[in-house]
Design a protein around this motif. Structure first.
Motif, PDB file in Angstrom:
ATOM      1  N   PRO A   1       0.811  -1.222   0.000  1.00 23.66           N
ATOM      2  CA  PRO A   1       0.000   0.000   0.000  1.00 23.66           C
ATOM      3  C   PRO A   1       0.837   1.261   0.000  1.00 23.66           C
ATOM      4  N   GLY A  21       1.181   3.033  -3.210  1.00 24.71           N
ATOM      5  CA  GLY A  21       0.176   4.058  -2.922  1.00 24.71           C
ATOM      6  C   GLY A  21       0.761   5.458  -2.843  1.00 24.71           C
ATOM      7  N   LEU A  33       1.499   6.523  -6.384  1.00 25.96           N
ATOM      8  CA  LEU A  33       0.272   6.878  -7.100  1.00 25.96           C
ATOM      9  C   LEU A  33      -0.228   8.245  -6.655  1.00 25.96           C
ATOM     10  N   GLU A  93     -10.154   9.462  -6.543  1.00 23.86           N
ATOM     11  CA  GLU A  93      -9.053   8.492  -6.477  1.00 23.86           C
ATOM     12  C   GLU A  93      -8.135   8.808  -5.298  1.00 23.86           C
ATOM     13  N   ARG A 143      -9.751   7.598  -2.144  1.00 18.35           N
ATOM     14  CA  ARG A 143      -9.711   6.133  -2.085  1.00 18.35           C
ATOM     15  C   ARG A 143      -8.294   5.669  -1.707  1.00 18.35           C
ATOM     16  N   LEU A 144      -7.284   6.297  -2.301  1.00 18.67           N
ATOM     17  CA  LEU A 144      -5.903   5.971  -1.953  1.00 18.67           C
ATOM     18  C   LEU A 144      -5.629   6.274  -0.492  1.00 18.67           C
ATOM     19  N   HIS A 204      -7.675   6.189   1.929  1.00 18.48           N
ATOM     20  CA  HIS A 204      -8.272   5.126   2.740  1.00 18.48           C
ATOM     21  C   HIS A 204      -7.352   3.904   2.785  1.00 18.48           C
ATOM     22  N   ILE A 205      -6.812   3.528   1.646  1.00 22.56           N
ATOM     23  CA  ILE A 205      -5.961   2.338   1.596  1.00 22.56           C
ATOM     24  C   ILE A 205      -4.655   2.570   2.345  1.00 22.56           C
ATOM     25  N   ASP A 241     -10.457  -3.540  -0.927  1.00 22.50           N
ATOM     26  CA  ASP A 241      -9.114  -3.016  -0.652  1.00 22.50           C
ATOM     27  C   ASP A 241      -8.039  -3.997  -1.124  1.00 22.50           C
ATOM     28  N   LEU A 247      -4.978  -3.418  -3.790  1.00 21.38           N
ATOM     29  CA  LEU A 247      -3.565  -3.763  -3.600  1.00 21.38           C
ATOM     30  C   LEU A 247      -3.064  -4.642  -4.741  1.00 21.38           C
ATOM     31  N   MET A 249      -2.443  -2.572  -7.623  1.00 21.29           N
ATOM     32  CA  MET A 249      -1.193  -1.826  -7.446  1.00 21.29           C
ATOM     33  C   MET A 249       0.007  -2.690  -7.839  1.00 21.29           C
ATOM     34  N   TYR A 298      -5.451   1.347 -12.075  1.00 20.03           N
ATOM     35  CA  TYR A 298      -4.522   2.477 -11.977  1.00 20.03           C
ATOM     36  C   TYR A 298      -3.738   2.609 -13.276  1.00 20.03           C
ATOM     37  N   PHE A 357       2.830   2.099 -14.464  1.00 18.28           N
ATOM     38  CA  PHE A 357       4.125   2.750 -14.256  1.00 18.28           C
ATOM     39  C   PHE A 357       5.089   2.388 -15.389  1.00 18.28           C
TER      40      PHE A 357
END
Ligand SMILES: Cc1cc2nc3c(=O)[nH]c(=O)nc-3n(C[C@H](O)[C@H](O)[C@H](O)COP(=O)(O)O)c2cc1C
Ligand code: SF4
Ligand code: SF4
Ligand code: SF4
Ligand code: FES
Ligand code: FES
Lengths: 207, 610, 235
Positions: B513, B517, B520, B540, B543-544, B546-547, C81, C85, C88, C122, C125
Motif C-alpha cells: 500500500p 500508494g 500513485l 481516487e 480512495r488511496l 483510505h488504503i 481493498d 492492492l 497496485m 490504476y 508505471f
C-alpha cells in the motif's frame, strides 16, 4: 465491472433487449442495438474470438447491427450504443480512432489484454524508441532500408504503448488474450440485458 | 573523476575497518566513511566490507541502496543537496538550485561531465528557521542566497576542500525565542543522576510515572510504562546470549535523534546546546531499566554535531557521569555510542531505527514483539525521543509534582515547538502544554493573516484559520514539534504536493500500500498540478488515502495521505481551482509522448501532433 | 480445551504461537495472501491478508492469534481493498500475462481472478526493469517481481546461500543477487534450490520448462486459489 463502477458509472442506459434471453428472435428489429468495433494496437485475435461465439452469432445478429467494424468495412464510426475496442494505443492515429469511438459510443468496452494493459505490444515499453527504430529500419535483419521513414502518411508512434483507459474514459473491461467466445457471449448478453456484466471463474483470465 | 584501483580501495578501507571492529552493526558507519572518501561505494569495497563483517555481499549492497546519502555510482567530489521542504521552497529553493546549476553547468540530479559536482534535492535538513538550506558533502549550508551561491560556485570550481570553506557558510544558530523549564533554566550536569541514585531506581520510575511524562516523538506513549515494560522484559533466548553483561540479560537505551519530520528542528537545538541534559536523561533511564549500553541515533543531516557531542560524552566520562561505576556507584555502568543515519526518514520509526542501528536496511519490523521486549539484537530496548530524555532528567532532578504542575492534566510539562514558514521570528519556542495556536502565531510574528498551519509536519494535521484556538496538547493537537505557517495567498495545493512527494521519496518500499500508494498519490497530485486533473482524480485520492491509512505496515504509510486528505476536506477550493476540466483527461501528455518520434523521424506535420 | 478465535462468525481453534493466518489455513478458511508461505517465517509485506481484528486492520499472517479475537475477513470492504492492492502490484511492474510462462500457475494472477479483477484500474508505471538470463538453468525477470522476499528467505533459510536480496527504497526497490557482476549466472544458485521453487509469480522461472502444462490443466485453470490453498474444491 464492479470494481470499475465507481470510476465509470453506466453512462447512458442501453435500449433493453426485452425480458428473458437476450437473443430471443422476438427482439425488436426496429430497435436494434448498434455496435462498433475496431482494432488499435492489437492482433485481431479478439475479433477472431468474437466470431468464436459460433452459431450464437446468428441470434446476436437478430438483436444488434454493426457500425464501423472490421466485420462490416464501414470506415467511420457513427452514433452507436456500444463501442468495442481491441488493442492498446501505440500511435497518433490510434488516438484519433479511439476519440471518435468515445464520442460516438454510449458505452465503451476495452476488450483483450492489449486494450486493457498494453498487452504484448507493450513489451516494447522497456525499449528505447530510438533503439526500436534503429533495429527495425537501420540494422541488418530489419527492413534494411537504411533510413527512418518520415512519411506523414505513417502514424507516428508514442514513446510507450498505453491502455486505452489512459486516453479516454472506458466503461467496461473484458480481459483475456483473447477472451474466449464464451466470455464474450456472457459479457454481451449481460450487457444487452441491462445486467452488470460478470464472468464466471473459468471465463476470467488474462491470457 | 578519480578512478579507484583495487589496491587503493583496500588501502583506504583497511584503517576504516580496523577502527570499527568486526561487529556488523558498524556496517552503516563504515559505508558512510567510504562514501566520504570515494564519493561513492565502489563494487570492490562492497566485497571487502562484506568479507570483513562476514555478511553476504547482497546485504551490503542492499544497505547502500537504501540510504539516500550512499550511492553505488560516483556523485561528484562535491555533492550539493538542497533541502526540499516546503519552507525552503517558499524561500526560493527551486530558483536558487537552477541558478547554481547554471553557474556550474550541471543538470539537477546529474553529475557534471568532469565528475566534479552534482546538485540535487534532499528531504528537509532541519534548518527551516534559517533556510534556504543545503548540504555540501553532508555539511549544512544555511541562509542561501545568490551571493552565497556565487561564492560556493567559486569554491567548487577552485576545488577548495569543504573543510577550508569560510565558516560563515556553515553557521547554524539556535534561534531560541522562548524558553521554559528545559531551555530557560540552568542545569548542572550530574544533578539528575545524583538525585536518581539517592532516590533509588524503582522510586525514580515511580516519579516518572507520577509526572505523567509522555513521549515527545509523536506517539505520546507514556514513558514510565515503556521503561517498566523494558525493565520487566526477559529477553527471549533466541540463538544464545548476544551481549549480556555480568550475567544479566542486557537491555538498551536508545535516543531517537533522527528528527526527520519536515519542519522539526528542536532536537537539533537540544543536542547543540543542551546535550548534557539529554545524555543525563538517557543515563537516568539506564539506571531505571538496568541498561549498560545506550545509543544516540543521530540523523545524517546532523553529523556536524557529531564531534562536539563526542566531546560532551568524553567530558562526562571524565566527570564520572558515564562509563564504569558512575558517580562511584559500584553496580552502575553505562556508556553511550553515537550512530549516524544516512538519509532515511523511516529510520525515525523506532523498529526501523533499531534495524539501522544493527547496520541493516531501515525497514520497520513486525510487531509484536515490541522493542521493549525484543529490540536491539533481540534485547529489551527503550527508544525515546531526545526531548523525552531531557524531560526525564528534569523530572529525576526536580520530582514528579513539580513537572506535573506544568501544562494540562493529560499533557504535563512543556513542549518545544519548531516554528517556520511565514513568520517574522522562526525558531524554537518552549511552551507549557495547552498553549493555543494563535498564541504561538502572535509570539512568532506570523506575517499578515496566516491562513493555515501545518502542525507536526506532513504526517500531522493541516489546520485552517478557523481552528487557531485549538491547543497544543495530546488531547487536542498532538505534535512532535513542527509548526509551519502559511500566509494568505500561499498555494496550499503546492504544500500538499510537496508533502506527497516527500512520502513517496521516503517510503521504505516494504509494503504494497505504501510503496505503490505513495507513488500513485504523488503522480495524481502532479497530474492535477499540471492542469490535467479531473473530479475523478479527487475521488481516487480519497480512495488511496483510505488504503494508505488502513492497510499500511507502519506510521509512514498510514499518515502519508494526511496532508492530501486535509486539504481536500478543509480547502476544497484550493484543489478544485486546479481542475481545469471536470471531464476525462488522458493520463499522460499525448503530444509530449510523440516528441521522441518527431525527433527521430524529423517530422513536424499536422499528423505528427495531437 | 483449545482456544478459539472467530473469523467471519466461524469459530476457529488455534494453538499457542499460531498466527491468525496459521489458524485460518488449518481450519480451511481462506484469507487471500501472496507473501505468505506456510513453510517460511511470516513476512507481512503484501498486505493482502489484512483482516479486521476487534476494529483494527492488521496483517493476519504476522499477528499472533489471541483467545477471543473477533476477525472480519471475507467482507466487501476488505475484498475491495485487497483488489486495489492487487491492482497496485500489477501496475507497478510489467505483467504481460500472455507472454509470461507462469500464466495459469501464477499466484498473483490467481488472486486477481479470485478478487474479480477486470482491469488494473490504476495507470501503469511501465518501469524499466532488468531481466537476467545469465544463469544456465534459471531465468530472472524483475518485471514480475512483487518483493515478497520468498526467494530471499528460501535462499537464506533453506539453501544457506543468500543468493537474493532487496536493494533500493520505496518504488525504486530492486531485487539484487549476490554477485559483484550483479548477474544470477555468477552466483552459486542451483536449479534445485528452494529459492527457485518458491516464487509466487513468473519472476523466477526454470529454463526450458516453459508452457509445459497445456492450457486447461494448469493449477488455476479450473480451481480458484482459495480452493488450491485450503485444499477445498477438489472433489
Ligand atoms: C515514519 C516515522 C518517523 C518517525 N520519526 C521520529 C523521529 O524522527 N524522532 C522521534 O523521536 N520519533 C519518531 N517517530 C516515532 C518513533 O517511532 C517512536 O514512537 C518514538 O521515538 C518514541 O519516543 P517517545 O516515546 O519519546 O516519543 C517516528 C515514527 C514514524 C512512524
Ligand atoms: S508503510 Fe511505508 S514506510 Fe512503512 S513499512 Fe510500509 S512501505 Fe515501509
Ligand atoms: S507473473 Fe503472473 S501476473 Fe505477472 S505476467 Fe506472469 S502470469 Fe501475469
Ligand atoms: S523474485 Fe519472486 S520470490 Fe523473489 S521477491 Fe520477487 S516475486 Fe518474490
Ligand atoms: S488483441 Fe486481443 S488480447 Fe491482444
Ligand atoms: S500474506 Fe500477509 S502481508 Fe502478505
Amino acid at each position: 465491472m464492479s470494481e470499475q463502477s465507481d470510476r465509470s458509472p453506466h453512462p447512458i442506459p442501453l435500449p433493453q433487449a426485452g425480458e428473458g434471453e437476450a437473443v430471443s428472435p422476438a427482439g425488436d428489429a426496429l430497435k436494434k442495438i448498434r455496435i462498433a468495433t475496431c482494432s488499435l494496437a492489437g492482433c485481431f485475435g479478439c475479433h477472431m474470438s468474437f466470431l468464436d461465439i459460433d452459431e450464437r452469432l446468428f441470434g446476436l445478429i437478430e438483436l444488434v447491427e454493426f457500425d464501423r467494424s472490421p466485420l462490416t468495412d464501414i470506415k467511420r464510426c457513427g452514433p452507436c450504443d456500444v463501442g468495442i475496442v481491441e488493442g492498446g494505443v501505440c500511435n497518433a492515429e490510434n488516438v484519433h480512432v479511439l476519440k471518435e469511438f468515445r464520442k460516438n459510443c454510449k458505452v465503451l468496452v476495452a476488450i483483450g489484454a492489449c486494450a486493457i494493459n498494453g498487452g504484448v505490444p507493450a513489451m516494447r515499453n522497456n525499449i528505447d524508441l530510438w533503439d526500436c527504430f534503429q533495429e527495425v529500419y537501420c540494422y541488418e535483419g530489419g527492413l534494411e532500408c537504411g533510413q527512418i521513414p518520415n512519411d506523414p502518411e505513417l502514424p507516428l508512434p508514442f514513446d510507450k504503448v498505453h491502455p486505452i483507459s489512459e486516453v479516454v474514459k472506458v466503461d467496461y473491461f473484458l480481459p483475456g488474450c483473447p477472451p474466449s467466445g464464451d466470455a464474450i457471449w456472457k459479457f454481451l448478453t449481460d450487457l444487452l440485458n441491462g445486467r452488470e456484466p460478470k464472468l464466471d471463474y473459468e471465463q476470467l483470465h488474462f491470457d | 573523476m578519480k578512478q579507484f584501483e583495487f589496491p587503493e580501495i583496500s588501502r583506504i578501507l583497511t584503517p576504516i575497518l580496523a577502527r570499527h571492529g568486526g561487529d556488523a552493526s558498524r556496517l552503516l558507519q563504515v559505508l558512510l566513511e567510504v562514501q566520504d572518501v570515494c564519493h561513492f561505494i565502489p563494487s570492490e569495497a562492497i566485497d571487502l566490507i562484506a568479507a570483513h563483517f562476514g555478511v553476504p555481499r547482497v546485504n551490503v549492497e542492499g544497505v547502500v541502496g537504501f540510504y539516500s546519502f550512499l550511492s553505488t555510482r560516483p556523485v561528484g567530489e562535491y555533492r550539493l543537496l538542497f533541502s526540499g521542504n516546503i519552507t525552503d521552497q517558499m524561500l526560493g529553493k527551486d530558483e536558487l538550485m537552477q541558478y547554481l546549476c547554471n553557474k556550474l553547468w550541471v543538470e539537477p540530479g546529474k553529475v557534471s561531465e568532469d565528475g566534479l559536482v552534482s546538485i540535487g534535492s534532499t528531504s528537509c535538513t532541519g534548518m527551516c528557521d534559517q533556510g534556504p538550506a543545503a548540504l555540501i558533502n553532508g555539511w549544512p549550508l544555511t541562509k542561501l542566497d545568490h551571493n552565497r551561491l556565487d561564492l560556493i560556485a567559486e569554491l567548487i570550481r577552485s576545488r577548495k576542500p569543504v573543510a577550508d570553506w569560510p565558516a560563515m557558510l556553515f553557521e547554524v544558530v539556535d534561534n531560541i525565542h522562548r524558553g521554559d523549564v528545559l531551555l530557560g533554566q540552568p542545569f548542572e550536569p550530574g544533578a539528575a543522576i545524583r538525585a536518581t541514585l539517592a532516590r533509588g531506581a524503582k522510586e525514580t520510575l515511580v516519579e516518572v510515572d507520577k509526572s505523567n511524562l509522555r513521549g515527545r516523538g509523536g506517539a505520546g506513549f507514556k514513558t514510565a510504562s515503556k521503561w517498566s515494560l523494558c525493565h520487566a522484559a526477559i529477553a527471549e533466548e533466541d540463538g544464545g546470549v548476544i551481549c549480556d553483561v555480568g550475567g544479566h540479560p542486557e537491555r538498551f537505551i536508545v535516543c531517537n535523534a533522527d528528527e526527520g519530520e519536515p519542519g522539526t528542528f528542536k532536537d537539533r537545538v537540544l543536542l547543540n546546546s543542551y546535550a548534557d541534559l539529554v545524555f543525563e536523561g538517557m543515563t537516568v533511564g539506564a539506571r531505571v531499566v538496568g541498561a549498560s549500553k545506550g545509543f544516540l541515533y543521530l540523523r545524517g543531516e546532523y553529523r556536524y554535531l557529531l564531534q562536539q557531542l563526542e566531546a560532551v560524552l568524553k567530558r562526562r566520562r571524565e566527570a564520572g557521569l558515564l562509563g564504569e561505576t558512575i558517580l562511584g556507584q559500584a553496580d552502575f555502568s553505562f556508556d553511550i555510542e553515537i550512530h549516524l543515519g544516512a538519509g532515511a526518514y523511516i529510520c525515525g520509526e523506532e523498529s526501523a531505527l533499531i534495524e539501522s542501528l544493527e547496520g541493516k536496511r531501515g525497514r520497520p519490523r513486525n510487531r509484536p514483539p515490541f522493542p521493549v521486549t525484543s529490540g536491539y539484537k533481540g534485547r529489551p530496548t527503550v527508544v525515546d525521543n531526545v526531548e523525552t530524555f531531557a524531560c526525564a532528567a528534569k523530572i529525576a532532578e526536580k520530582g514528579a509534582a513539580w513537572f506535573a504542575a506544568i501544562g494540562t492534566a493529560q499533557s504535563t510539562g512543556t513542549k518545544l515547538i519548531s516554528v517556520s514558514g511565514d513568520v517574522a521570528r522562526p525558531g524554537i519556542y518552549e511552551y507549557p502544554f495547552g498553549v493555543t495556536v494563535s498564541q504561538i502565531l502572535d509570539d512568532c510574528g506570523a506575517e499578515g493573516r496566516p491562513y493555515a498551519v501545518q502542525v507536526s509536519g506532513p504526517s500531522g494535521t493541516t489546520i485552517s484559520w478557523k481552528e487557531f484556538d485549538r491547543k497544543i496538547a495530546f488531547e487536542d493537537l498532538p505534535t512532535a514539534g513542527a509548526l509551519m505557517v502559511f500566509r494568505r495567498k500561499r498555494d496550499l495545493f503546492q504544500v500538499a504536493q510537496n508533502f506527497a512527494d516527500f512520502f513517496a521519496h521516503e517510503s521504505c518500499g516494504f509494503c504494497t500500500p505504501c510503496r505503490v500508494g505513495t507513488e500513485l498519490q504523488k503522480k495524481i497530485m502532479s497530474k492535477i498540478a499540471s492542469g490535467y486533473g479531473t473530479a475523478s482524480d479527487l475521488e481516487e485520492l480519497k480512495r488511496l488515502g483510505h488504503i494508505l491509512k488502513t492497510m499500511s505496515h507502519c506510521g509512514l504509510g498510514s499518515s502519508a495521505a494526511n496532508p492530501v486528505l486535509d486539504i481536500l476536506e478543509k480547502f476544497p477550493d484550493m484543489v478544485e481551482s486546479k481542475l481545469k476540466a471536470f471531464a476525462f483527461k488522458p493520463a499522460f501528455d499525448l503530444d509530449g509522448a510523440l516528441a521522441t518520434a518527431r525527433t527521430i523521424t524529423g517530422r513536424d506535420d499536422d499528423w505528427a501532433h495531437l | 480445551m483449545s482456544k478459539t478465535i472467530t473469523i467471519d462468525e466461524l469459530a476457529v481453534p488455534f494453538k499457542e504461537g499460531q498466527t491468525i493466518m496459521d489458524a485460518a489455513l488449518a481450519a480451511g478458511v481462506y484469507i487471500p495472501h501472496l507473501c505468505h508461505n506456510p513453510e517460511f517465517k511470516p513476512h507481512g509485506s503484501c498486505k493482502l491478508c489484512t483482516v479486521n481484528v476487534n476494529g483494527r486492520n492488521v496483517a493476519s499472517c504476522t499477528l499472533p492469534a489471541v483467545e477471543g479475537q473477533q476477525v472480519l475477513s471475507d467482507i466487501e470492504e476488505l475484498n475491495a481493498d485487497r483488489l486495489a492492492l492487487t491492482q497496485m502490484l500489477f501496475v507497478e511492474g510489467n505483467h504481460l500475462c500472455p507472454a509470461c510462462e507462469k500464466t495459469g500457475n501464477c499466484q498473483l494472477q490467481a488472486v486477481a481472478y479470485y478478487l474479480g479483477m477486470m482491469s488494473p484500474h490504476y495507470n501503469h508505471f511501465y518501469p524499466q526493469r532488468e531481466a537476467d538470463a545469465s544463469h544456465h538453468d534459471v531465468m530472472l525477470d524483475r518485471n514480475r517481481c512483487i518483493y515478497c522476499e520468498l526467494c530471499v528467505r528460501a535462499s537464506r533459510e533453506v539453501d544457506g546461500k543468500n543468493v537474493f536480496g532487496l536493494s533500493g527504497r520505496g518504488i525504486k526497490t530492486l531485487l539484487v543477487v549476490n554477485s559483484a557482476s550483479g548477474l544470477l549466472g555468477d552466483t552459486d544458485l542451483a536449479v534445485t534450490d528452494k529459492a527457485v521453487q518458491v516464487c509466487p509469480t513468473g519472476a523466477i522461472l526454470i529454463k526450458r520448462h516453459g508452457y509445459a502444462v497445456p492450457i486447461g490443466q494448469r493449477v488455476f485453470d479450473h480451481i480458484t486459489i482459495k480452493d488450491v490453498q485450503t485444499g477445498g474444491g477438489d472433489e
